[in-house]
Design an enzyme around this catalytic site. Structure first.
Site, PDB file in Angstrom:
ATOM      1  N   ASP A 219      66.833   3.670  56.748  1.00  0.00           N
ATOM      2  CA  ASP A 219      67.416   4.897  56.247  1.00  0.00           C
ATOM      3  C   ASP A 219      67.835   4.642  54.799  1.00  0.00           C
ATOM      4  O   ASP A 219      67.958   3.489  54.370  1.00  0.00           O
ATOM      5  CB  ASP A 219      68.616   5.290  57.116  1.00  0.00           C
ATOM      6  CG  ASP A 219      69.273   6.566  56.651  1.00  0.00           C
ATOM      7  OD1 ASP A 219      68.540   7.491  56.274  1.00  0.00           O
ATOM      8  OD2 ASP A 219      70.511   6.642  56.666  1.00  0.00           O
TER       9      ASP A 219
ATOM     10  N   ASP B 116      70.368   6.964  52.477  1.00  0.00           N
ATOM     11  CA  ASP B 116      71.762   7.251  52.131  1.00  0.00           C
ATOM     12  C   ASP B 116      72.735   6.601  53.107  1.00  0.00           C
ATOM     13  O   ASP B 116      72.544   6.650  54.323  1.00  0.00           O
ATOM     14  CB  ASP B 116      72.000   8.764  52.130  1.00  0.00           C
ATOM     15  CG  ASP B 116      71.404   9.419  50.900  1.00  0.00           C
ATOM     16  OD1 ASP B 116      71.891   9.149  49.796  1.00  0.00           O
ATOM     17  OD2 ASP B 116      70.422  10.181  51.053  1.00  0.00           O
TER      18      ASP B 116
END
EC number: 3.1.3.48
Length: 469
Positions: free
Chosen positions: A205, A207
């Site tokens: 991922d 953020d």
């Protein structure tokens, strides 16, 4: 010389003139050593390591107050019910040292682990127990050659696949006997998928996992880590402005915002290969889906051949810009914006306590390995995600072919596409902070490593250094 052998009685007669010695009393019972206060060279494991959750039939990581399978009780007993994590069924051929081929990397891992243990453990029994556990990990070599065979009956951790060519050896031989070739080809999203030696793919991922951005705007980072909310928000707003300025100015976000793609090569089949060196994108008549072509209009109709061709031109040019400036994003910015970017990166790194530099250690280590790959799956639209990657200096870590946007289809479907690209024999490890990637990992039976603090990033890097991942 022929006298019979002497036998001694357990009873000894005391002479009258001799004072009998007092009976030997039991020595003072020593208090048990408080193992909970002792730290060892290796951090304790959770379900595999802290934060790593295998999403199948393995026991969950011990909660607070529960004895973990790598912890020691205060009093030694002959049986430790919580210390056996991997089960070995009775059927089949037993796992013996002669039936395994241990790789060089695994031996190095064992030597490193044993060195740390000898330096930190001075109690005999825990040292022997650690040794047995380290040897147990050697039973499952992570970088074994395709010729390695794992004995029948060895139970592997859920979500962790066998090395390429080992786990599916019997199945492959059954479906494809010698002399019969496989005719089905894998779907490809990029040239790197042709690597037949690929063993592990790490799905990241973006953020709040590698970079800190969204939580700067929402204030959740400042609240969680005790930072000044106003200062943190100001940094987030300035970085957001830079991201969208780069996306609008150089990455065609004004044209592509409403026709976002999951992958940069999704419309490559509509590209006729025309030379774009002198192509004028601003006057080619392309418009987003919201604008239609009325009677007499020169604007291409959305979904038509001409419109799709112009859309493909933009994604091809976007790919060229990314590859050309992934190591020097400052070349796309004015001198003033370049200085602003340097200042923002420095201040964000300071206020986040070096989050980015700590997080980057793991993907860089993965990148230095053979047969491993980093793939980015983000819920941000593809074009702003590429701008983030460039501005945060991640372009050399994530090739554009390895970046996916889950905005349209969700992370579970993105994972399906990645599996179809690299195959099912590859081991996938998901790393993130949110429920989306955690649920998608569970659906595909992939191990999930949660990132919620600096400690999770450090533990992840340690696990990678010791080849446990």
């Amino acid at each position: 010389s022929n006298s019979p052998p002497l036998f001694f009685s357990t009873a000894v007669t005391a002479y009258a003139s001799q004072v009998a010695f007092p009976s030997l009393g039991q020595s003072t019972v020593y208090s048990s050593f408080p193992q909970s206060g002792q730290t060892y060279g290796l951090p304790p494991f959770g379900a595999m390591w802290p934060g790593l959750k295998t999403e199948s039939r393995l026991p969950e990581a011990p909660s607070v107050g529960q004895t973990g399978f790598l912890s020691f009780s205060s009093a030694y007993t002959s049986t430790q019910p919580n210390q056996i994590h991997y089960s070995y069924p009775s059927q089949g051929k037993p796992a013996t040292a002669l039936s395994l081929c241990v790789s060089t990397r695994s031996l190095k891992m064992f030597a490193l682990s044993w060195t740390r243990l000898c330096c930190c453990c001075y109690c005999g029994c825990p040292s022997l127990f650690w040794l047995s556990l380290q040897f147990m990990f050697l039973l499952i070599p992570s970088d074994a050659s395709p010729g390695v065979t794992i004995p029948t009956g060895v139970a592997l951790p859920a979500g962790m696949a066998l090395p390429t060519g080992a786990g599916d050896q019997d199945e492959t031989n059954r479906k494809n006997p010698p002399g019969k070739a496989k005719g089905k080809a894998k779907k490809s999203d990029g040239s790197q998928s042709t690597d037949n030696d690929l063993e592990r793919v790490f799905l990241w991922d973006l953020d709040e996992t590698i970079i800190i951005f969204h939580s700067l705007l929402t204030g959740s980072f400042a609240q969680k880590f005790g930072k000044d909310p106003a200062a943190v928000l100001n940094l987030g707003l300035q970085m957001e402005e830079l991201i969208f300025e780069l996306a609008d100015t150089h990455l065609f976000f004004n044209d592509l915002e409403e026709c976002d793609q999951v992958h940069v090569d999704d419309v490559v089949s509509d590209d006729n290969g025309q030379d774009l060196s002198n192509y004028n994108f601003s006057s080619d008549g392309f418009s987003g889906p919201s604008a239609g072509g009325g009677p007499g209009s020169t604007t291409a109709v959305q979904g038509g051949v001409e419109w799709m061709r112009k859309l493909a031109f933009r994604y091809r040019r976007l790919k060229e810009i990314y590859n050309g400036f992934k190591g020097n994003v400052g070349g796309l910015l004015s001198p003033m914006k370049r200085d602003l970017l340097l200042r923002l990166c420095s201040e964000i790194e300071t206020v986040t306590d070096a989050w980015l530099s700590t997080a980057l250690k793991s993907p860089l280590l993965i990148q230095s390995r053979g047969r491993c790959m980093n793939v980015l799956v983000t819920t941000t639209q593809l074009v702003p995600a590429l701008a983030k990657v460039l501005l945060y200096g991640l372009g050399d870590v994530f090739p554009i072919e390895n970046i996916y946007s889950a905005t349209k289809i969700g992370k579970e479907s993105c994972f399906e596409r990645i599996i179809s690209r690299f195959g099912k024999k590859v081991t996938y490890v998901v790393i993130g902070d949110g429920r989306d990637e955690e649920f998608a990992a569970k659906q595909h039976n992939m191990p999930f490593w949660r990132i919620s603090s600096h400690g999770d990033l450090i533990s992840l890097h340690q696990a990678l250094e010791l080849d446990f991942l």
